[in-house]
Design an enzyme around this catalytic site. Structure first.
Site, PDB file in Angstrom:
ATOM      1  N   LYS B 178       0.854  -1.180   0.000  1.00 24.72           N
ATOM      2  CA  LYS B 178       0.000   0.000   0.000  1.00 24.72           C
ATOM      3  C   LYS B 178       0.893   1.234   0.000  1.00 24.72           C
ATOM      4  O   LYS B 178       2.058   1.178   0.406  1.00 24.72           O
ATOM      5  CB  LYS B 178      -0.943   0.007   1.202  1.00 24.72           C
ATOM      6  CG  LYS B 178      -0.308   0.043   2.561  1.00 24.72           C
ATOM      7  CD  LYS B 178      -0.064   1.384   3.181  1.00 24.72           C
ATOM      8  CE  LYS B 178      -1.247   2.289   3.119  1.00 24.72           C
ATOM      9  NZ  LYS B 178      -0.904   3.596   3.811  1.00 24.72           N
ATOM     10  N   THR B 189       9.357   3.172   2.010  1.00 24.13           N
ATOM     11  CA  THR B 189       8.486   4.290   2.373  1.00 24.13           C
ATOM     12  C   THR B 189       7.005   4.002   2.191  1.00 24.13           C
ATOM     13  O   THR B 189       6.272   4.829   1.712  1.00 24.13           O
ATOM     14  CB  THR B 189       8.887   5.528   1.575  1.00 24.13           C
ATOM     15  OG1 THR B 189       8.950   5.155   0.204  1.00 24.13           O
ATOM     16  CG2 THR B 189      10.215   6.034   2.028  1.00 24.13           C
TER      17      THR B 189
END
Lengths: 401, 401
Positions: B178, B189
């Protein structure tokens, strides 16, 4: 003691004339400004640190570096004359020389500056034709027209002046500036032209300007970008007869006044930043080092997530703490506290004391402060930023068209 | 040789079951995912470099650091459990222990992860109640549900799998991830969970993952922000019987496949970045050093002015050159050339060869490349970014409300 003058500008200063006209670089609006001093000025300047420097930057920077004395600044808006190669350099020299010839001074006595679109050939013939129109218009009331002629996407013109009372009499500091896009806290990040009728020796004028720029223009951020064209200059013609000597009380008084003008310009640039609806002062306190205080101030001022939250009046202090954690500074997350104006939001050990309604009320104002206490040392730093709005995107998605 | 599997996910891998449900952390949407391996897995992980680390990050990072073996990953969305202090740490440990107890494994065999709003207490009782619901649903077809349960502002679910043919047989790599906001090119990240039925010894699994993360997740930017919660994990259960040994041809083949999965995830995260309408590959070539190539790639990928111009399909190459000049890398502006896909735009010495119409056509596509040749060395770097749209501001101005 100093005080701001209403409707002040570069021409509030003795011996300074200015004008601003439309010469055809832009489609319709004023695009050429000229500031001229009756007598030679000592000069200081700070210039962009971007490795890509516009042609006028290279030329004006050299004049300041050589401790030159100057009589004028010629500025066009609408075209940055950046990334224009050798042709751009020749165009810049041409605009400088023609202006000097028509004013009857040496080319090295004319600073030049450009702002606008990057990478398009400067229509230098239009500027040269404009010189015949602008020189006869030079007047002691022309400062506001000049301020008008240097703006690009700015919504407001920006000009200020203060009168400073010193032991030997009164002296004035006048200024015009422009900002809006490509504003980032690293050196003179826009155009600002300051005049003064104080007498300031070449040996100290640069130090005086640099110290003021560091605490004003270098502490603001609209979008984290450093332009190819930024410059701040200070021209001192001595017309008031009041001399500023190193190590005196007058020096400190004068520096305070110059600092006030620089901060006022810097804050106005931020509050009129592209799409900005709010002016936010970021106070970072109790950092381990000055560098850390600056890293945190800069990270918060640059964070798109903080700036969009503030746009929506959302008291998302987590993004503020996250930005501090990301800044590279030595922070201990558990020790951080956050407040908006006087309203405590977060206390150490992540004790949340947020009153959402009160916070929303503060964050809905056009001006407020975000205070971040790092609680690990004694150093502090103050920054100014604006919110990030949909308008910013609109302005920048089709700037050239 | 490897190939992507249609509708692939973590459960495309032998011996892996997963499920995704709604347990009440969010208002309506799925918010709890569980991935479980039949047998113990060696594990690698990369975690956020933000100094402000969410509670689950600290706990999962320690497991990877201790070379632990794991059987499961439990992930909730809707609440980041970040900036929640000691209470948040206890909540994270509780969610880990309850899950372990119910699966009949040790707490140290369960990785945990959270994503969502920062600074709000985790509703851990809802998650614990959800465990009784999710465990019976674990299945070899549950990967897509799990992918659904980890997203926040993502518009699309993100899952991939590849089958790799090696000398000793076939092995599979599966993944879900996601992204969307707080995406910045510095370490893992976002969240990404990778499973594989290859047998990979603990001594080499971290190196394998790190090298792939460096060229994928660490080369993307949506908004220049590094979150408090980012993590990427790779779990290898050996169920295929195919072993990956250091220094072999199989190792290289397998690494290529893992790299392909990581890049595909990274690109999908960018193209579904908050408000993104375009996926842009930034190719920086002929830099003096690898570090310089990365600095320029990152500066261009992070620049709001470049990203807003690309949003408007505006061939504003000046902003690209300006970003390069600002990057801190050793660049010579006059040597830079720029192209969009195969269309040359700028040649050295600022020779502009821009065909506005052709450029607009390319920049209006949903996917294209921006190529910057620095022409001062031999190092290169590839980055992925997206455009910056009004939608980004809308999403982030009122994320919490």
């Amino acid at each position: 003691v100093f005080q701001f003058v209403s409707n002040g500008s570069v021409t509030s200063v003795k011996g300074i004339k200015a004008a601003g006209i439309f010469c055809g670089v832009k489609k319709r609006k004023k695009d050429l400004a000229l500031i001229v001093s009756d007598s030679l000025c000592s000069v200081a300047g700070t210039f962009t640190l971007n490795k890509v420097k516009a042609a006028p930057i290279v030329i004006s920077k050299e004049i300041v570096k050589q401790n030159g004395k100057v009589k004028a600044v010629l500025v066009n808006s609408g075209n940055a004359n950046a990334c224009t190669g050798e042709e751009g350099r020749l165009d810049a020299l041409k605009m400088q020389k023609e202006c000097a010839d028509k004013l009857g001074v040496k080319p090295s006595e004319v600073l030049i500056s450009s702002t606008g679109v990057i990478g398009q050939k400067l229509p230098v013939e239009k500027i040269i034709a404009g010189l015949d129109k602008i020189i006869p218009l030079l007047s002691e009331k022309g400062g506001i027209d000049a301020a008008n002629a240097i703006i690009t996407t700015d919504k407001k013109i920006k000009s200020f002046a203060v009168k400073v009372q010193l032991s030997k009499g009164e002296t004035t500091i006048g200024s015009i500036c422009k900002g809006s896009g490509m504003i980032m806290p690293n050196m003179a990040t826009m155009l600002a032209f300051i005049t003064t009728d104080a007498k300031i020796d070449q040996s100290i004028i640069q130090k005086l300007l640099t110290s003021c720029v560091n605490e004003s223009f270098n502490k603001i951020s609209v979008d984290g970008e450093t332009s190819t064209n930024d410059m701040v200059t200070l021209m001192a013609n001595g017309a008031s007869g009041v001399e500023i000597l190193k190590g005196t009380k007058d020096y400190k008084e004068y520096e305070s006044a110059l600092m006030a003008v620089c901060k006022e310009m810097a804050k106005t640039i931020v509050s009129d930043g592209e799409g900005a609806t709010k002016l936010i002062q970021v106070n970072v306190t109790n950092a381990k080092t000055q560098a850390d205080a600056n890293l945190v101030g800069r990270a918060i001022s640059n964070s798109p997530l903080v700036k969009t939250a503030l746009n929506g009046g959302d008291a998302n202090w987590g993004r503020i703490v996250s930005a501090a954690g990301n800044s590279g500074a030595d922070v201990i997350p558990e020790k951080i506290s956050v407040s908006f104006n006087d309203l405590a939001v977060l206390k150490p050990n992540f004790e949340i004391v947020l009153d959402e309604k009160k916070a929303f009320k503060i964050l809905s104002q056009p001006e407020f402060s975000v205070n971040v206490d790092l609680n690990v040392g004694k150093e502090s730093s103050t920054w100014w930023t604006c919110d990030f709005s949909e308008e910013y995107i609109k302005i920048n998605a089709d700037y050239r068209t």
